[in-house]
Enzyme design. Structure first.
Site, PDB file in Angstrom:
ATOM      1  N   GLY A 222       0.824  -1.206   0.000  1.00 55.00           N
ATOM      2  CA  GLY A 222       0.000   0.000   0.000  1.00 55.00           C
ATOM      3  C   GLY A 222       0.855   1.251   0.000  1.00 55.00           C
ATOM      4  O   GLY A 222       0.500   2.262   0.604  1.00 55.00           O
ATOM      5  N   GLY A 223       1.972   1.183  -0.712  1.00 56.93           N
ATOM      6  CA  GLY A 223       2.972   2.252  -0.674  1.00 56.93           C
ATOM      7  C   GLY A 223       2.745   3.393  -1.636  1.00 56.93           C
ATOM      8  O   GLY A 223       3.657   4.198  -1.853  1.00 56.93           O
ATOM      9  N   ASP A 247       0.635  -1.585  -4.644  1.00 58.43           N
ATOM     10  CA  ASP A 247      -0.603  -0.833  -4.437  1.00 58.43           C
ATOM     11  C   ASP A 247      -1.585  -1.266  -5.519  1.00 58.43           C
ATOM     12  O   ASP A 247      -1.264  -2.117  -6.352  1.00 58.43           O
ATOM     13  CB  ASP A 247      -0.371   0.680  -4.450  1.00 58.43           C
ATOM     14  CG  ASP A 247      -1.322   1.405  -3.494  1.00 58.43           C
ATOM     15  OD1 ASP A 247      -2.550   1.230  -3.645  1.00 58.43           O
ATOM     16  OD2 ASP A 247      -0.855   2.150  -2.608  1.00 58.43           O
ATOM     17  N   ARG A 283       2.979   1.388   5.932  1.00 53.52           N
ATOM     18  CA  ARG A 283       3.144   2.763   6.422  1.00 53.52           C
ATOM     19  C   ARG A 283       1.859   3.559   6.194  1.00 53.52           C
ATOM     20  O   ARG A 283       1.464   3.814   5.061  1.00 53.52           O
ATOM     21  CB  ARG A 283       4.311   3.439   5.694  1.00 53.52           C
ATOM     22  CG  ARG A 283       4.587   4.867   6.170  1.00 53.52           C
ATOM     23  CD  ARG A 283       5.863   5.368   5.519  1.00 53.52           C
ATOM     24  NE  ARG A 283       6.286   6.645   6.043  1.00 53.52           N
ATOM     25  CZ  ARG A 283       6.142   7.808   5.406  1.00 53.52           C
ATOM     26  NH1 ARG A 283       5.565   7.839   4.206  1.00 53.52           N
ATOM     27  NH2 ARG A 283       6.565   8.929   5.951  1.00 53.52           N
ATOM     28  N   HIS A 287      -4.294   2.642   9.654  1.00 57.15           N
ATOM     29  CA  HIS A 287      -5.182   3.642  10.270  1.00 57.15           C
ATOM     30  C   HIS A 287      -6.313   4.060   9.326  1.00 57.15           C
ATOM     31  O   HIS A 287      -7.218   4.798   9.739  1.00 57.15           O
ATOM     32  CB  HIS A 287      -4.383   4.849  10.782  1.00 57.15           C
ATOM     33  CG  HIS A 287      -3.982   5.839   9.738  1.00 57.15           C
ATOM     34  ND1 HIS A 287      -3.713   7.163  10.049  1.00 57.15           N
ATOM     35  CD2 HIS A 287      -3.794   5.729   8.391  1.00 57.15           C
ATOM     36  CE1 HIS A 287      -3.394   7.815   8.937  1.00 57.15           C
ATOM     37  NE2 HIS A 287      -3.430   6.968   7.937  1.00 57.15           N
TER      38      HIS A 287
END
EC number: 2.1.1.-
Length: 380
Positions: A222-223, A247, A283, A287
Site C-alpha cells: 500500500g505504498g 498498491d 506505512r 489507520h
C-alpha cells in the site's frame, strides 16, 4: 512581564523539540486560564475563520507575495499585484494581521512573518487546500451524522459523515477515482506531510541485514506511487536486497520509476503474493481501516511470512492518556472519512496478537511525538 516572556523565548530557542512542545502546551494552558468566559466562547466559535481566511490568502497569493520581499507593502501595492479590490484587500489584510498570519508594521504597512512563510510554502498551501476542500466539509457534517446515528462508533466506511458531505455512495477511494482533481490534491498532501517524520538512522539500522541482492528485502504494501521507497533507496544506500512496491493497479499506473524498486499491483485484502520477504512494511495503511479489516490485511501478510520475516507497521502509537490535540484531531478525521482510527500501544498489541503475530519492539522515530515503527514477528 515582558522580561519574563522574553526569557521564555530565549529558553525555547535552546530547548529540545520535546521541551519546546511541553512549553507550548503549558503556555496554551496558561492562555486558556487567563481567558474570560466571553474570550473562550469567541475563540472557539471563530476558529473556522482561520482556515477560511488562509484559503483566501492562498488563492490570492498574498502569502507568497509578501514572502518575496523583505520590505513592508501597503494595500494598494498588494492590490495591484494580486488583482484584488483595494477596499476588500485592506479588510482581509487586517484580519490576517489580527490572526498573526502576517505582520502589521504600521498604518497600511504589512510584511511576512514566520506564519506567512509557513502558509506560502508548498506544504502550507497543500495543507490549506486539502483541509478546505476535503476535510472541513466532512467534519462540518459530523455533528449531524453522529446525532442521526445515535452516537454509535462509526466503523462502516460506506456510511459516514464523508458520504453526507459529498453526497457520495462509495468510500473515499472510489470518490478519488471519480474526482482526479481531489486525488492529485490528496496525493500531493500525503507526500509533503509524511516526508519529514521518518528517522532514517533507525530505518537504516533496521534494514541493514546480510541479505542476498537477489532476495526480497522489503515489500512496501500500500505504498502509493513509491515516495517512501524512493526515500529508502536515497537514505539507506547500503542496504542489500530487492525492494517491491505494491498498491492497487490504478495507483501503479503512476508509480515513480525508481532504480532498484519493482512495482507490483496488489490489493491489501488479497493474500500476499511475495513469500518469505525479510520485511513487510505497512506505512500509514492500517489507520485507514477499522479493526476487522485490519485483521484481514494482517492475516494475508502472516500467511506469506517466513521464519525470518518481520512485519514493520509505521504509524502513530498513542499513549493511553494526555494525547496531544493534533493526534486527537487526526483520530476524528479518520473516523469521519474512513470509519477507522488512530490506536494506542495497547490497542496495537491486541490487534497484532489476534492475527498470529507477536510484538517484538517499538522504535519511535523521535521526529513526531507518536510516530514509530511497530516491529512484529510471526507466532510460532
Amino acid at each position: 512581564m515582558e522580561q519574563e516572556l522574553n526569557r521564555l523565548g530565549v529558553l525555547a530557542h535552546s530547548a529540545t523539540d520535546a521541551q519546546r512542545k511541553r512549553l507550548v502546551e503549558n503556555l496554551r494552558d496558561l492562555m486558556i486560564s487567563l481567558e474570560t468566559i466571553d474570550d473562550t466562547l469567541e475563540r472557539i466559535v471563530h476558529t473556522p475563520f482561520e482556515i477560511d481566511g488562509a484559503k483566501i490568502g492562498v488563492n490570492l497569493g498574498i502569502f507568497r507575495t509578501l514572502t518575496q520581499s523583505d520590505a513592508s507593502m501597503d494595500a494598494e501595492t498588494l492590490a495591484k499585484m494580486t488583482g484584488a479590490d483595494p477596499d476588500l484587500l485592506v479588510r482581509l489584510l487586517r484580519y490576517f494581521a489580527s490572526a498573526r498570519m502576517i505582520a502589521e508594521h504600521g498604518s497600511d504597512s504589512f510584511a511576512a512573518n514566520k506564519v506567512t512563510r509557513a502558509l506560502a510554502s508548498a506544504k502550507g498551501e497543500s495543507y490549506v487546500d486539502v483541509f478546505y476542500e476535503m476535510v472541513l466539509p466532512t467534519i462540518h457534517e459530523l455533528p449531524n451524522f453522529l446525532e442521526r446515528t445515535h452516537y454509535r462508533n462509526p466503523t462502516d466506511r460506506y456510511h459516514l459523515s464523508f458520504q453526507d458531505a459529498f453526497n457520495w455512495e462509495g468510500d473515499l477511494f472510489t470518490f478519488f477515482e471519480a474526482d482526479p482533481h481531489r486525488q492529485v490534491l490528496f496525493n500531493r498532501h500525503m507526500q509533503l506531510q509524511r516526508s519529514s517524520i521518518t528517522n532514517w538512522g533507525t530505518m537504516a539500522t533496521l534494514l541493514a541485514t546480510n541479505q542476498s541482492p537477489d532476495a526480497v528485502l522489503l515489500v512496501d504494501i500500500g505504498g502509493g506511487v513509491g515516495h517512501q521507497c524512493e526515500r529508502i533507496r536515497a537514505n539507506c544506500p547500503n542496504i542489500q536486497g530487492r525492494l517491491i512496491l505494491q498498491d492497487l493497479p490504478e495507483v501503479m499506473k503512476n508509480a515513480l520509476p525508481i532504480p532498484g524498486v519493482e512495482a507490483m499491483a496488489h490489493n491489501v485484502f488479497e493474500p500476499q503474493p511475495i513469500k518469505g520477504a525479510k520485511f513487510y512494511y505497512l506505512r500509514g495503511v492500517l489507520h485507514d481501516f477499522p479493526d476487522d479489516q485490519c485483521k484481514e490485511i494482517l492475516r494475508g501478510i502472516v500467511g506469506a511470512m517466513g521464519v525470518d520475516s518481520t512485519l514493520v507497521i509505521d504509524e502513530m502509537i498513542l499513549p493511553d492518556r494526555n494525547i496531544n490535540w493534533q493526534a486527537t484531531v487526526m483520530d476524528l478525521q479518520m473516523m469521519a472519512n474512513f470509519g477507522s482510527q488512530e490506536r494506542t500501544r495497547s490497542h496495537w498489541v491486541r490487534l497484532i496478537e489476534s492475527t498470529g503475530l507477536m510484538l517484538r519492539d517499538v522504535l519511535y522515530h523521535g521526529l513526531d511525538e507518536y510516530q514509530g515503527l511497530i516491529i512484529a514477528v510471526k507466532t510460532m
